[in-house]
Write an enzyme that holds these catalytic residues in place. Structure first.
Site, PDB file in Angstrom:
ATOM      1  N   ARG A 134      77.361  -5.601  22.999  1.00  0.00           N
ATOM      2  CA  ARG A 134      77.623  -4.744  21.848  1.00  0.00           C
ATOM      3  C   ARG A 134      76.784  -3.472  21.921  1.00  0.00           C
ATOM      4  O   ARG A 134      75.772  -3.384  22.613  1.00  0.00           O
ATOM      5  CB  ARG A 134      77.264  -5.463  20.565  1.00  0.00           C
ATOM      6  CG  ARG A 134      75.766  -5.709  20.460  1.00  0.00           C
ATOM      7  CD  ARG A 134      75.272  -6.075  19.100  1.00  0.00           C
ATOM      8  NE  ARG A 134      75.691  -5.187  18.046  1.00  0.00           N
ATOM      9  CZ  ARG A 134      75.741  -5.555  16.767  1.00  0.00           C
ATOM     10  NH1 ARG A 134      75.381  -6.777  16.412  1.00  0.00           N
ATOM     11  NH2 ARG A 134      76.114  -4.700  15.847  1.00  0.00           N
ATOM     12  N   CYS A 148      79.213  -0.100  14.922  1.00  0.00           N
ATOM     13  CA  CYS A 148      78.909  -0.915  16.101  1.00  0.00           C
ATOM     14  C   CYS A 148      80.191  -1.461  16.719  1.00  0.00           C
ATOM     15  O   CYS A 148      81.177  -1.671  16.031  1.00  0.00           O
ATOM     16  CB  CYS A 148      77.985  -2.066  15.722  1.00  0.00           C
ATOM     17  SG  CYS A 148      76.502  -1.538  14.838  1.00  0.00           S
TER      18      CYS A 148
END
Length: 369
Positions: A43, A27
């Protein structure tokens, strides 16, 4: 000769399989500010093992009573939440990669394999013990600023709790915390319970190694610039860049955490002036397009899960000033938004929102007359 070549293929395949396991969860997080004082935290979420159902969003009311998990069951820390919040979920559990509460506090979990190491569970200290998911819910439900989180970290002990709901995957995480003032930290728990807190660099975070390593690694890229390289003359040769972007020559483009950290830092540092919060939201999505991972780029054909179409399963952007949570998913790239200001957290019932139930990309046809 064929036997030697076959051995090399097997060796390469072996290391590729190890790489897939290490990079299955990857991520990238960034933060942007606009000139109207807004802070947007955004994100991507990658989970290439199987469909974690990150598209589902849970709404948690104010004043909820929480009971934390330990290896012995629901005998951990108990508390009553002061604030309501929304959060992604994972595998139908009441927590997930990130969330934002009604005061604009943001909490995001990022994978930290090989480095995260929680406190050993002690039944005598069960009353202050929490699992990784409880830790996230505790912060979102209890605090409104990064400073408050810092002050209260010593009141809990994060312990490892094996959770079969996550497909047997380990749950080593670190956390990014941010608030509407622009304050932002990363919390890491290492070496059997040592808590380390770092001020973030431009709000950027990825995965392993630890955050201090990523900050040191940035020194290798201090010559990166949005300005084009200057032409160079050597003897009778005149050398000039082929086009725009030459100042970013050497910017790593692969999907490893160190490379993503550098790329996210460089793109965030070079962002244009953003007048309003919505400008920051859409710029965040635009930047994070550079981190979308096609599934085939991190998994061999025979290892690609049948239940997901991309390694990047969801991308979110949290407007901390205006309390708006935006997201799009691998199954529907249309951006959706939840306005926390419209939720009465005193009366709302805990619920899960699945706006992706149809798993269908929405396309708007333009009619030409």
């Amino acid at each position: 000769m064929r036997q030697k070549w076959s051995g090399k293929v097997a060796l390469v395949t072996f290391f590729l399989n190890i790489s897939i396991l290490n990079q299955a969860i990857a991520c990238t997080g960034i933060s942007l500010k606009s000139t109207d004082g807004s802070v947007v935290v955004a994100r991507t979420v990658e989970w290439a093992l199987s469909d974690a159902q990150h598209n589902k969003i849970i709404v948690i009311p104010r004043n909820k009573t929480f009971k934390a998990k330990t290896p012995d069951g629901l005998n951990g820390k108990k508390w009553e939440g002061r604030y309501g919040f929304v959060s992604m979920t994972a595998y139908d559990q009441p927590f997930g990669p990130d969330g934002m509460n009604e005061k604009g506090l943001y909490v995001g979990m990022y994978y930290l394999p090989g480095y995260a190491s929680y406190s050993a569970y002690n039944p005598k200290l069960a009353a202050s013990s929490v699992s990784v998911g409880d830790f996230m819910q505790w912060m979102l439900s209890s605090f409104k600023t990064v400073q408050e989180v810092r002050k209260n970290l010593n009141s809990v002990r994060v312990v490892n709790v094996d959770d079969p709901n996550f497909g047997g995957a380990d749950l080593p995480f670190h956390w990014k915390i941010a608030d509407p003032s622009g304050a932002s930290i990363v919390i890491e728990i290492v070496e059997g319970g040592e808590v380390k807190v770092y001020d973030t660099f431009l709000g950027v975070v990825t995965n392993s190694p630890t955050y201090d390593w990523h900050l040191t690694n940035l020194r290798n890229y201090i010559k990166l610039s949005p300005l084009p390289s200057k032409p160079l003359s050597i003897d009778t040769f005149n050398l000039a860049p082929f086009g725009s972007g030459s100042g970013m020559k050497g910017l790593p483009g692969d999907f490893t955490p160190p490379s993503r950290f550098v790329r996210a830092a460089a793109l965030t540092a070079s962002v244009r002036t953003l007048p309003k919060s919505e400008d920051a939201v859409f710029e965040a999505f635009r930047i994070l397009d550079s981190f979308n991972i096609p599934l085939g780029a991190v998994a061999l054909g025979e290892n690609i899960p049948k239940d997901i179409e991309g390694a990047t399963q969801i991308t979110s952007a949290s407007d901390l000033k205006n309390k708006r949570y935006y997201f799009h998913t691998m199954s529907n790239r249309q951006i959706r938004m939840i306005d926390l200001n419209t939720i009465d957290f005193n009366r709302v019932k805990e619920q899960v929102i699945d706006d992706d139930a149809g798993r269908k990309h929405e396309i708007r046809e333009i009619t030409v007359k």
